[in-house]
Structures are given as C-alpha cells and as structure tokens.
Scaffold this motif. Structure first.
Motif, short mmCIF file in Angstrom:
data_model
loop_
_atom_site.label_atom_id
_atom_site.label_comp_id
_atom_site.label_asym_id
_atom_site.label_seq_id
_atom_site.Cartn_x
_atom_site.Cartn_y
_atom_site.Cartn_z
N ILE A 138 52.50 -31.72 -7.10
CA ILE A 138 52.96 -33.08 -7.40
C ILE A 138 52.63 -34.03 -6.25
CG2 ILE A 138 55.02 -34.49 -7.75
CD1 ILE A 138 56.24 -32.09 -9.24
N LYS A 139 52.95 -33.61 -5.03
CA LYS A 139 52.69 -34.45 -3.87
C LYS A 139 51.21 -34.69 -3.68
CE LYS A 139 53.37 -36.63 0.01
NZ LYS A 139 53.88 -38.02 -0.01
N GLY A 140 50.40 -33.65 -3.85
CA GLY A 140 48.96 -33.79 -3.63
C GLY A 140 48.31 -34.75 -4.60
N PHE A 141 48.61 -34.61 -5.88
CA PHE A 141 47.97 -35.47 -6.88
C PHE A 141 48.49 -36.90 -6.81
CE2 PHE A 141 46.80 -31.49 -9.21
CZ PHE A 141 45.44 -31.72 -9.23
N THR A 142 49.81 -37.08 -6.62
CA THR A 142 50.32 -38.45 -6.55
C THR A 142 49.80 -39.17 -5.32
OG1 THR A 142 52.32 -37.57 -5.47
CG2 THR A 142 52.43 -37.95 -7.85
N SER A 143 49.72 -38.47 -4.20
CA SER A 143 49.18 -39.09 -2.98
C SER A 143 47.73 -39.48 -3.16
CB SER A 143 49.33 -38.11 -1.80
OG SER A 143 48.77 -38.66 -0.63
N THR A 144 46.97 -38.59 -3.82
CA THR A 144 45.55 -38.88 -4.06
C THR A 144 45.39 -40.08 -4.98
OG1 THR A 144 44.99 -36.55 -3.76
CG2 THR A 144 43.39 -37.92 -4.90
N LEU A 145 46.18 -40.13 -6.03
CA LEU A 145 46.08 -41.24 -6.98
C LEU A 145 46.49 -42.57 -6.32
CD1 LEU A 145 47.51 -39.60 -10.23
CD2 LEU A 145 45.17 -40.38 -9.85
N LEU A 146 47.51 -42.53 -5.48
CA LEU A 146 47.95 -43.76 -4.83
C LEU A 146 46.92 -44.32 -3.86
CD1 LEU A 146 51.71 -42.90 -4.15
CD2 LEU A 146 50.84 -44.66 -5.69
N THR A 147 46.22 -43.44 -3.18
CA THR A 147 45.28 -43.91 -2.15
C THR A 147 43.86 -44.11 -2.67
OG1 THR A 147 44.90 -41.60 -1.48
CG2 THR A 147 46.61 -42.85 -0.31
N LYS A 148 43.51 -43.42 -3.78
CA LYS A 148 42.12 -43.48 -4.27
C LYS A 148 42.07 -43.70 -5.77
CE LYS A 148 40.66 -40.28 -0.63
NZ LYS A 148 40.01 -38.97 -0.32
N TRP A 149 42.97 -44.52 -6.27
CA TRP A 149 43.05 -44.74 -7.72
C TRP A 149 41.72 -45.24 -8.29
CZ3 TRP A 149 46.63 -43.97 -11.53
CH2 TRP A 149 46.43 -44.64 -12.73
N ASP A 150 41.10 -46.20 -7.66
CA ASP A 150 39.89 -46.82 -8.20
C ASP A 150 38.68 -45.91 -8.15
OD1 ASP A 150 41.34 -49.12 -8.69
OD2 ASP A 150 40.85 -50.00 -6.73
N GLN A 158 43.81 -38.95 -16.01
CA GLN A 158 44.59 -38.30 -17.06
C GLN A 158 44.87 -36.84 -16.71
OE1 GLN A 158 45.80 -39.74 -19.76
NE2 GLN A 158 46.58 -37.92 -20.84
N PHE A 159 43.86 -36.14 -16.20
CA PHE A 159 44.02 -34.74 -15.83
C PHE A 159 45.04 -34.58 -14.70
CE2 PHE A 159 42.79 -31.42 -12.78
CZ PHE A 159 42.99 -30.30 -13.57
N MET A 160 44.97 -35.44 -13.69
CA MET A 160 45.91 -35.36 -12.57
C MET A 160 47.34 -35.62 -13.01
SD MET A 160 43.86 -37.18 -9.43
CE MET A 160 42.27 -36.56 -8.86
N LEU A 161 47.51 -36.62 -13.87
CA LEU A 161 48.86 -36.94 -14.34
C LEU A 161 49.43 -35.83 -15.22
CD1 LEU A 161 48.45 -40.75 -15.12
CD2 LEU A 161 49.75 -39.71 -13.24
N GLU A 162 48.59 -35.20 -16.03
CA GLU A 162 49.05 -34.08 -16.85
C GLU A 162 49.46 -32.90 -15.97
OE1 GLU A 162 45.81 -33.28 -19.43
OE2 GLU A 162 46.31 -34.87 -20.87
N VAL A 164 50.61 -33.17 -12.87
CA VAL A 164 51.88 -33.57 -12.27
C VAL A 164 53.02 -33.36 -13.25
CG1 VAL A 164 53.21 -35.53 -11.42
CG2 VAL A 164 50.87 -35.18 -10.62
N ASP A 165 52.80 -33.74 -14.50
CA ASP A 165 53.83 -33.59 -15.53
C ASP A 165 54.18 -32.11 -15.75
OD1 ASP A 165 55.45 -34.83 -17.75
OD2 ASP A 165 54.19 -33.48 -18.93
N ALA A 166 53.15 -31.24 -15.79
CA ALA A 166 53.39 -29.81 -15.98
C ALA A 166 54.15 -29.22 -14.79
CB ALA A 166 52.07 -29.08 -16.17
N ASP A 167 53.79 -29.63 -13.57
CA ASP A 167 54.49 -29.13 -12.39
C ASP A 167 55.93 -29.62 -12.36
OD1 ASP A 167 52.42 -27.64 -11.38
OD2 ASP A 167 51.64 -29.23 -10.08
N ALA A 168 56.17 -30.85 -12.81
CA ALA A 168 57.53 -31.38 -12.86
C ALA A 168 58.37 -30.58 -13.87
CB ALA A 168 57.51 -32.86 -13.22
#
Length: 345
Positions: A138-150, A158-162, A164-168
């Motif tokens: 969760i931390k790895g993907f959310t941090s990556t998305l926040l810093t390198k979204w574009d 979509q893959f990263m968020l899925e 994160v959702d599965a890990d949650a």
C-alpha cells in the motif's frame, strides 16, 4: 487445605532459619526422602541462584532488612541443574515491625510462564509479519502514484490502485481475524441468533468460490434439512474458512456435503468438506485448530481453523477431522438445532 496437595513447592522455616516443613512437591523436586530436609537451614533448602553466583537466600536476606517487610516478590531463579523456577516468599512476624517468626517460601516451575511468553512473542512476530506485507504494498504504490502520477498510463494507475485495494482487503481481514481470536480467547464471542438454512449458506459461499478458476467438485445436499438457530454470518465464516483451507492446503476441493446428523442424542446439521490432499495425520489433527498453526507455502495468518472451532463450539456444536473415503481429509462441523424454548413450547 493440606499443603501436600498444593501444586507449588512450599518450604516453611522457623525464626532461626531451620526448615520446619516441606510439602510433597518440594520433596519431589529435591528428590528428598522422608523428613531429611527438616532441620536443614533455609539457605541449603533453597539452593537457587541468578546464574551469576548470587544465591536466593543471600540476595533476598529474608530475616534481615526493613522490619516492615512482609513479602519477597516473585522472581526467576535457577536450580543447580539449570532449571528455571519462580520463587516468592512471605515473612510472618509476631507483631508489625517485630522479628521474623516464620518464612514461607513458594517455588514453582517456570515452564508454563515461558511457554506463554513464547506464545506472546509468536503472536507479535506473526502479526508484524502479516501486517508488514500488505502495508508495504500500500505504501509503495501510493507513494509512487503521488510522486509520479503523470508518468504512468491509465492502465498502470488502474493496476496500482487495484493492488492497493486488494492489500487493504487483506489487511482488514487479518485485523478481523485477530479480533475474533481475541474474543474467543476471552470468551466474549457473541452470536446474533436466528433461523439459518445451512444449505443456503453453503451454496452462497460455493457460488463465490466457483466464480473463480476453481476445478469442479461434488456438492451433496441432503433432503429436508433441519432449520438451525444460530448466527448466519458466523456460519458463513466457518464455511468460507473450511473451503479456503481445502483449496490452500488440501490441493483443492473434492466434495462438500450438508446433511442432517444426530450427535449424542441431539439433532442437528453437519457440514463435510473433503479435500484432494494426502490427509492429515491423526497426531496433527488437534494442532490444526490451534492458534497460528500454519502449513506449507502461502499459508495465511494461521487463525482460520482456530476461529472455525471457536464459532462451532459457541453454537454448541462439534468439529473434527477424519480420513475421507478415497483419500483426503474430511473436516466436519456439526451444528445442533438450538431451537428457542419459546418456539418449542
């Protein structure tokens, strides 16, 4: 109460430190015969030290110190053979502040406490391990998305968020299992009882399982099944855990059956889940239902079967493991009808 029946070792010494009484447990620990310890000085009767050469008697000085002292707190001390014991003592005085009239020493083996300490350590280690894995994702993907979204495509996001959702979801389930296990340990597992058709609960769980890539398996539902009074959600939890256990550890499902069954003269409904594995050795079957029992790679938290037994027993039922005809393990859960007295009357 006769002190010979006391589970801990008891030694009583008089005002001069001479032993006046030892119970049966002390004689067993010291391998003493008859009254050979009577008259022995307390220093020799309690030959324990702290592994640094400091004896219990010289360290605690039961006949010295403050005149208001009446108790020596329990501490770990080691016998000459290296075994750990828990020793505590009371000083009896004729009057407050007066000289010590008797010293009563209690000795018990530390094995049970050490076992509980290991269980607590296992609990902490297991929880830390299970929590760290999904939290890392969760931390790895959310941090990556926040810093390198574009820098990512829509599909990658979509893959990263899925993930994160599965890990949650995994994290949430682990926390739920830990809370359920704690409630079972404390005897506070509550049931919301109502009429339950166990066959409908089983069908609902199996529909969710069959929605994936699970190989085909046999389903057998008996006729005119009795209505059970219990907690539908908890029963669904039992069925889910048993089915997932068969898929994860039993090389897949072979058969699931539900039928009326009479146990100890009481009517009820039994669920049988048979896997395709080699079976479970008889000496391991009770261990399967213990906390944090895990087997093989991909094992979960080790609480699933422990929770199964807790829920079944709370319903007044039984759960057991036998060998299935044709091979594999047959794990059965039997629930009594438990019809309320008002309806029966």
């Amino acid at each position: 109460m006769d002190l010979d029946d006391f589970p801990d070792g008891i030694i009583i010494a008089g005002p001069d430190g001479a032993v006046e009484y030892v119970n049966h447990r002390v004689r067993v620990m010291a391998r003493a015969e008859g009254d050979e310890m009577i008259g022995m000085h307390l220093r020799e009767a309690v030959p324990f030290d702290d592994l640094n050469g400091n004896s219990w008697y010289d360290s605690t000085k039961p006949y010295e110190g403050l005149a208001t002292r009446t108790r020596i707190s329990e501490q770990s001390w080691w016998s000459p053979k290296g075994s750990e014991y828990l020793i505590t003592a009371s000083m009896l005085r004729e009057k407050p502040g007066g000289p010590v009239k008797q010293v009563v020493v209690s000795i018990r083996n530390a094995r049970v406490r050490n076992q509980r300490d290991r269980e607590r350590s296992d609990l902490v280690a297991t929880v830390a391990h299970e929590l760290r894995s999904p939290l890392t994702g969760i931390k790895g993907f959310t941090s990556t998305l926040l810093t390198k979204w574009d820098k990512f495509s829509e599909e990658q996001r979509q893959f990263m968020l899925e993930t994160v959702d599965a890990d949650a979801d995994r994290l949430s389930r682990l926390i739920t299992e830990l809370l359920d296990a704690a409630r079972i340990d404390a005897g506070r597992l509550t049931l919301k009882r109502g009429p339950v058709k166990l066959d409908e609960v089983v069908r609902h769980v199996l529909r969710n399982v069959s929605g994936g890539s699970t190989p085909p398996f046999e389903v057998s539902i008996g006729e005119n099944l009795d209505l059970i009074w219990g907690d539908s959600d908890r029963m669904s939890q039992v069925v889910t855990n048993l089915v997932e256990n068969a898929l994860r550890h039993g090389f897949g499902l072979r058969q699931v059956s539900v039928m009326n069954a009479r146990v100890s003269g009481e009517d009820g409904v039994a669920l049988h889940v048979v896997d395709q594995g080699p079976g479970i050795p008889e000496e391991m079957r009770q261990r399967v239902f213990s906390r944090f029992w895990r087997s093989g790679p991909g094992a979960g938290s080790g609480l699933g079967m422990y929770i199964v037994r807790g829920i079944v027993l709370e319903h007044g039922g039984q759960v057991e493991i036998t060998d299935a005809d044709g091979g594999g393990a047959d794990i059965s859960a039997w629930f009594p009808i438990n019809e309320p007295d008002a309806l029966t009357d």
